[in-house]
Write a protein that holds these residues in place. Structure first.
Motif, PDB file in Angstrom:
ATOM      1  N   ASN A   1       1.863  58.349 -26.513  1.00 30.51           N
ATOM      2  CA  ASN A   1       2.507  57.545 -25.470  1.00 30.51           C
ATOM      3  C   ASN A   1       3.694  58.253 -24.831  1.00 30.51           C
ATOM      4  O   ASN A   1       4.410  57.665 -24.023  1.00 30.51           O
ATOM      5  CB  ASN A   1       2.943  56.196 -26.042  1.00 30.51           C
ATOM      6  CG  ASN A   1       3.947  56.336 -27.191  1.00 30.51           C
ATOM      7  OD1 ASN A   1       4.361  57.441 -27.533  1.00 30.51           O
ATOM      8  ND2 ASN A   1       4.333  55.224 -27.779  1.00 30.51           N
ATOM      9  N   GLY A   2       3.920  59.505 -25.203  1.00 27.87           N
ATOM     10  CA  GLY A   2       4.992  60.279 -24.605  1.00 27.87           C
ATOM     11  C   GLY A   2       6.292  60.248 -25.373  1.00 27.87           C
ATOM     12  O   GLY A   2       7.227  60.996 -25.057  1.00 27.87           O
ATOM     13  N   GLU A   3       6.393  59.400 -26.393  1.00 25.95           N
ATOM     14  CA  GLU A   3       7.619  59.339 -27.188  1.00 25.95           C
ATOM     15  C   GLU A   3       7.694  60.539 -28.127  1.00 25.95           C
ATOM     16  O   GLU A   3       6.681  61.141 -28.484  1.00 25.95           O
ATOM     17  CB  GLU A   3       7.654  58.038 -28.001  1.00 25.95           C
ATOM     18  CG  GLU A   3       7.728  56.774 -27.160  1.00 25.95           C
ATOM     19  CD  GLU A   3       7.737  55.520 -28.017  1.00 25.95           C
ATOM     20  OE1 GLU A   3       7.580  55.645 -29.253  1.00 25.95           O
ATOM     21  OE2 GLU A   3       7.893  54.416 -27.454  1.00 25.95           O
ATOM     22  N   ILE A   4       8.921  60.889 -28.547  1.00 24.02           N
ATOM     23  CA  ILE A   4       9.120  62.031 -29.439  1.00 24.02           C
ATOM     24  C   ILE A   4       8.603  61.698 -30.832  1.00 24.02           C
ATOM     25  O   ILE A   4       8.959  60.678 -31.420  1.00 24.02           O
ATOM     26  CB  ILE A   4      10.602  62.426 -29.496  1.00 24.02           C
ATOM     27  CG1 ILE A   4      11.073  62.934 -28.122  1.00 24.02           C
ATOM     28  CG2 ILE A   4      10.832  63.498 -30.567  1.00 24.02           C
ATOM     29  CD1 ILE A   4      12.545  63.263 -28.066  1.00 24.02           C
TER      30      ILE A   4
ATOM     31  N   LYS B   1       9.866  73.568 -30.628  1.00 24.88           N
ATOM     32  CA  LYS B   1       8.979  72.740 -29.828  1.00 24.88           C
ATOM     33  C   LYS B   1       9.164  71.272 -30.188  1.00 24.88           C
ATOM     34  O   LYS B   1       9.381  70.934 -31.349  1.00 24.88           O
ATOM     35  CB  LYS B   1       7.521  73.136 -30.056  1.00 24.88           C
ATOM     36  CG  LYS B   1       6.527  72.381 -29.198  1.00 24.88           C
ATOM     37  CD  LYS B   1       5.109  72.862 -29.447  1.00 24.88           C
ATOM     38  CE  LYS B   1       4.113  72.101 -28.584  1.00 24.88           C
ATOM     39  NZ  LYS B   1       2.719  72.549 -28.817  1.00 24.88           N
ATOM     40  N   THR B   2       9.098  70.435 -29.182  1.00 23.60           N
ATOM     41  CA  THR B   2       9.161  68.994 -29.404  1.00 23.60           C
ATOM     42  C   THR B   2       7.751  68.431 -29.344  1.00 23.60           C
ATOM     43  O   THR B   2       7.075  68.541 -28.326  1.00 23.60           O
ATOM     44  CB  THR B   2      10.032  68.307 -28.335  1.00 23.60           C
ATOM     45  OG1 THR B   2      11.355  68.867 -28.371  1.00 23.60           O
ATOM     46  CG2 THR B   2      10.119  66.810 -28.610  1.00 23.60           C
ATOM     47  N   LYS B   3       7.296  67.849 -30.449  1.00 28.27           N
ATOM     48  CA  LYS B   3       5.962  67.261 -30.511  1.00 28.27           C
ATOM     49  C   LYS B   3       6.041  65.809 -30.073  1.00 28.27           C
ATOM     50  O   LYS B   3       6.861  65.044 -30.557  1.00 28.27           O
ATOM     51  CB  LYS B   3       5.403  67.346 -31.932  1.00 28.27           C
ATOM     52  CG  LYS B   3       3.978  66.851 -32.051  1.00 28.27           C
ATOM     53  CD  LYS B   3       3.445  67.012 -33.467  1.00 28.27           C
ATOM     54  CE  LYS B   3       2.016  66.507 -33.569  1.00 28.27           C
ATOM     55  NZ  LYS B   3       1.483  66.640 -34.957  1.00 28.27           N
TER      56      LYS B   3
ATOM     57  N   ILE C   1     -11.237  57.609 -26.077  1.00 27.89           N
ATOM     58  CA  ILE C   1     -10.428  58.665 -25.462  1.00 27.89           C
ATOM     59  C   ILE C   1      -9.945  58.169 -24.099  1.00 27.89           C
ATOM     60  O   ILE C   1     -10.638  57.428 -23.407  1.00 27.89           O
ATOM     61  CB  ILE C   1     -11.211  59.982 -25.305  1.00 27.89           C
ATOM     62  CG1 ILE C   1     -12.459  59.790 -24.436  1.00 27.89           C
ATOM     63  CG2 ILE C   1     -11.573  60.562 -26.663  1.00 27.89           C
ATOM     64  CD1 ILE C   1     -13.189  61.085 -24.131  1.00 27.89           C
ATOM     65  N   SER C   2      -8.732  58.576 -23.747  1.00 30.88           N
ATOM     66  CA  SER C   2      -8.176  58.170 -22.456  1.00 30.88           C
ATOM     67  C   SER C   2      -7.105  59.171 -22.039  1.00 30.88           C
ATOM     68  O   SER C   2      -6.700  60.042 -22.812  1.00 30.88           O
ATOM     69  CB  SER C   2      -7.568  56.767 -22.555  1.00 30.88           C
ATOM     70  OG  SER C   2      -6.380  56.789 -23.333  1.00 30.88           O
ATOM     71  N   GLN C   3      -6.657  59.017 -20.795  1.00 28.16           N
ATOM     72  CA  GLN C   3      -5.548  59.815 -20.262  1.00 28.16           C
ATOM     73  C   GLN C   3      -4.539  58.883 -19.602  1.00 28.16           C
ATOM     74  O   GLN C   3      -4.074  59.126 -18.495  1.00 28.16           O
ATOM     75  CB  GLN C   3      -6.067  60.845 -19.255  1.00 28.16           C
ATOM     76  CG  GLN C   3      -6.899  61.958 -19.870  1.00 28.16           C
ATOM     77  CD  GLN C   3      -7.561  62.833 -18.820  1.00 28.16           C
ATOM     78  OE1 GLN C   3      -8.583  62.469 -18.255  1.00 28.16           O
ATOM     79  NE2 GLN C   3      -6.967  63.982 -18.550  1.00 28.16           N
ATOM     80  N   LYS C   4      -4.205  57.821 -20.292  1.00 28.08           N
ATOM     81  CA  LYS C   4      -3.312  56.812 -19.747  1.00 28.08           C
ATOM     82  C   LYS C   4      -1.966  57.414 -19.356  1.00 28.08           C
ATOM     83  O   LYS C   4      -1.440  57.146 -18.270  1.00 28.08           O
ATOM     84  CB  LYS C   4      -3.103  55.687 -20.765  1.00 28.08           C
ATOM     85  CG  LYS C   4      -2.151  54.597 -20.288  1.00 28.08           C
ATOM     86  CD  LYS C   4      -2.007  53.489 -21.325  1.00 28.08           C
ATOM     87  CE  LYS C   4      -1.013  52.428 -20.852  1.00 28.08           C
ATOM     88  NZ  LYS C   4      -0.869  51.327 -21.841  1.00 28.08           N
ATOM     89  N   LYS C   5      -1.402  58.221 -20.219  1.00 26.25           N
ATOM     90  CA  LYS C   5      -0.093  58.825 -19.936  1.00 26.25           C
ATOM     91  C   LYS C   5      -0.167  59.702 -18.687  1.00 26.25           C
ATOM     92  O   LYS C   5       0.722  59.663 -17.829  1.00 26.25           O
ATOM     93  CB  LYS C   5       0.374  59.652 -21.128  1.00 26.25           C
ATOM     94  CG  LYS C   5       1.737  60.317 -20.944  1.00 26.25           C
ATOM     95  CD  LYS C   5       2.155  61.028 -22.223  1.00 26.25           C
ATOM     96  CE  LYS C   5       3.515  61.716 -22.039  1.00 26.25           C
ATOM     97  NZ  LYS C   5       3.424  62.858 -21.101  1.00 26.25           N
ATOM     98  N   TYR C   6      -1.232  60.472 -18.552  1.00 20.09           N
ATOM     99  CA  TYR C   6      -1.385  61.335 -17.386  1.00 20.09           C
ATOM    100  C   TYR C   6      -1.569  60.507 -16.118  1.00 20.09           C
ATOM    101  O   TYR C   6      -1.020  60.834 -15.061  1.00 20.09           O
ATOM    102  CB  TYR C   6      -2.570  62.280 -17.584  1.00 20.09           C
ATOM    103  CG  TYR C   6      -2.803  63.230 -16.432  1.00 20.09           C
ATOM    104  CD1 TYR C   6      -1.780  64.066 -15.989  1.00 20.09           C
ATOM    105  CD2 TYR C   6      -4.034  63.300 -15.795  1.00 20.09           C
ATOM    106  CE1 TYR C   6      -1.979  64.942 -14.939  1.00 20.09           C
ATOM    107  CE2 TYR C   6      -4.249  64.168 -14.740  1.00 20.09           C
ATOM    108  CZ  TYR C   6      -3.219  64.989 -14.312  1.00 20.09           C
ATOM    109  OH  TYR C   6      -3.416  65.850 -13.268  1.00 20.09           O
ATOM    110  N   ALA C   7      -2.338  59.415 -16.226  1.00 26.60           N
ATOM    111  CA  ALA C   7      -2.536  58.533 -15.075  1.00 26.60           C
ATOM    112  C   ALA C   7      -1.212  57.938 -14.611  1.00 26.60           C
ATOM    113  O   ALA C   7      -0.943  57.846 -13.410  1.00 26.60           O
ATOM    114  CB  ALA C   7      -3.523  57.420 -15.433  1.00 26.60           C
ATOM    115  N   GLN C   8      -0.376  57.550 -15.564  1.00 25.14           N
ATOM    116  CA  GLN C   8       0.935  57.004 -15.227  1.00 25.14           C
ATOM    117  C   GLN C   8       1.813  58.057 -14.551  1.00 25.14           C
ATOM    118  O   GLN C   8       2.567  57.752 -13.618  1.00 25.14           O
ATOM    119  CB  GLN C   8       1.612  56.471 -16.484  1.00 25.14           C
ATOM    120  CG  GLN C   8       0.943  55.230 -17.055  1.00 25.14           C
ATOM    121  CD  GLN C   8       1.503  54.819 -18.397  1.00 25.14           C
ATOM    122  OE1 GLN C   8       1.933  55.654 -19.196  1.00 25.14           O
ATOM    123  NE2 GLN C   8       1.502  53.516 -18.670  1.00 25.14           N
ATOM    124  N   GLU C   9       1.712  59.297 -15.009  1.00 24.38           N
ATOM    125  CA  GLU C   9       2.477  60.384 -14.397  1.00 24.38           C
ATOM    126  C   GLU C   9       2.024  60.631 -12.966  1.00 24.38           C
ATOM    127  O   GLU C   9       2.847  60.879 -12.073  1.00 24.38           O
ATOM    128  CB  GLU C   9       2.319  61.661 -15.228  1.00 24.38           C
ATOM    129  CG  GLU C   9       3.004  61.615 -16.590  1.00 24.38           C
ATOM    130  CD  GLU C   9       2.731  62.853 -17.416  1.00 24.38           C
ATOM    131  OE1 GLU C   9       1.884  63.681 -16.989  1.00 24.38           O
ATOM    132  OE2 GLU C   9       3.338  63.000 -18.482  1.00 24.38           O
TER     133      GLU C   9
END
Length: 211
Positions: free
Chosen positions: A39-42, A33-35, A108-116
């Motif tokens: 911010n979505g970076e590995i 699995k890649t964690k 708390i936020s969902q910035k990455k999801y909003a960008q997606e």
């Protein structure tokens, strides 16, 4: 993989024995699995060695009544197996929600999801909006309006609903557009895209949970 094997040996996870007569071997396999960071970076690559559980038999582990994800093995009320635990530090990411803990409380936020969402629906480079809907806007069924793809519209509404967990500021506007998922018209799509443009303009918004 080396770290996983080392942890297994340190915790005495298994004991090498001869295979009893008439018994079958429970085989194992590696799970990779890649964690990712918030911010979505590995962040890191993880490897786990697991037994093929569908061939195992019930053992002496019992579910903890206070923590349902914890199983213990005990005799006469005393836990007889202990494992080393890793301190992962403060939580930064949980079930798609980005977490930042500070002295004043927890953001708390969902910035990455909003960008997606913006990327998926072709609004990644749109102009931002200061409000999720037009002032005084009243949506109606609009039976004579231009029909649009209902599946596409439902996907937008569903994605926005998922985002309301950390964006209560869009809750009212999303609830309005969700009323017209059966037969959406162009005017409803424009209202949905207005919410997307609002997300673009407020992408860094967070919710603060005070201490």
């Amino acid at each position: 993989m080396d770290d996983e094997i080392t942890a297994i040996e340190r915790n005495n996870t298994w004991e090498l024995v001869d295979l009893p007569s008439g018994q079958q071997i429970i085989r194992v396999k590696w799970i990779y699995k890649t964690k990712l960071k918030e911010n979505g970076e590995i962040d890191k690559y993880k490897a786990r060695l697991v037994a093929k559980g569908h061939k195992q038999k019930k053992a002496g582990f019992k579910k903890c009544p206070h923590e349902h994800t914890l199983y213990v093995k005990a005799e006469d009320g005393k836990i007889i197996i202990e494992f080393d635990m890793s301190d992962l530090g403060l939580m930064h990411y949980f079930l798609g929600i980005e977490v930042k803990q500070v002295a004043a409380g927890t953001f708390i936020s969902q910035k990455k999801y909003a960008q997606e969402i913006l990327d998926i629906f072709g609004m990644k480079n749109c102009n931002g909006s200061n409000t999720p809907s037009e002032v005084g806007m009243k949506l109606e069924k609009d039976p004579r309006g231009k029909k649009i793809d209902s599946t596409y519209y439902k996907q937008i509404v569903g994605s926005l609903m998922d985002l309301t967990a950390t964006r209560p500021d869009i809750m009212y506007a999303v609830s309005l557009i969700s009323r017209y998922m059966e037969q959406p018209k162009e005017v409803h799509l424009l209202a949905a895209k207005r919410i997307l443009r609002y997300l673009q303009g407020t992408i860094d918004f967070n919710v603060l949970c005070k201490q």
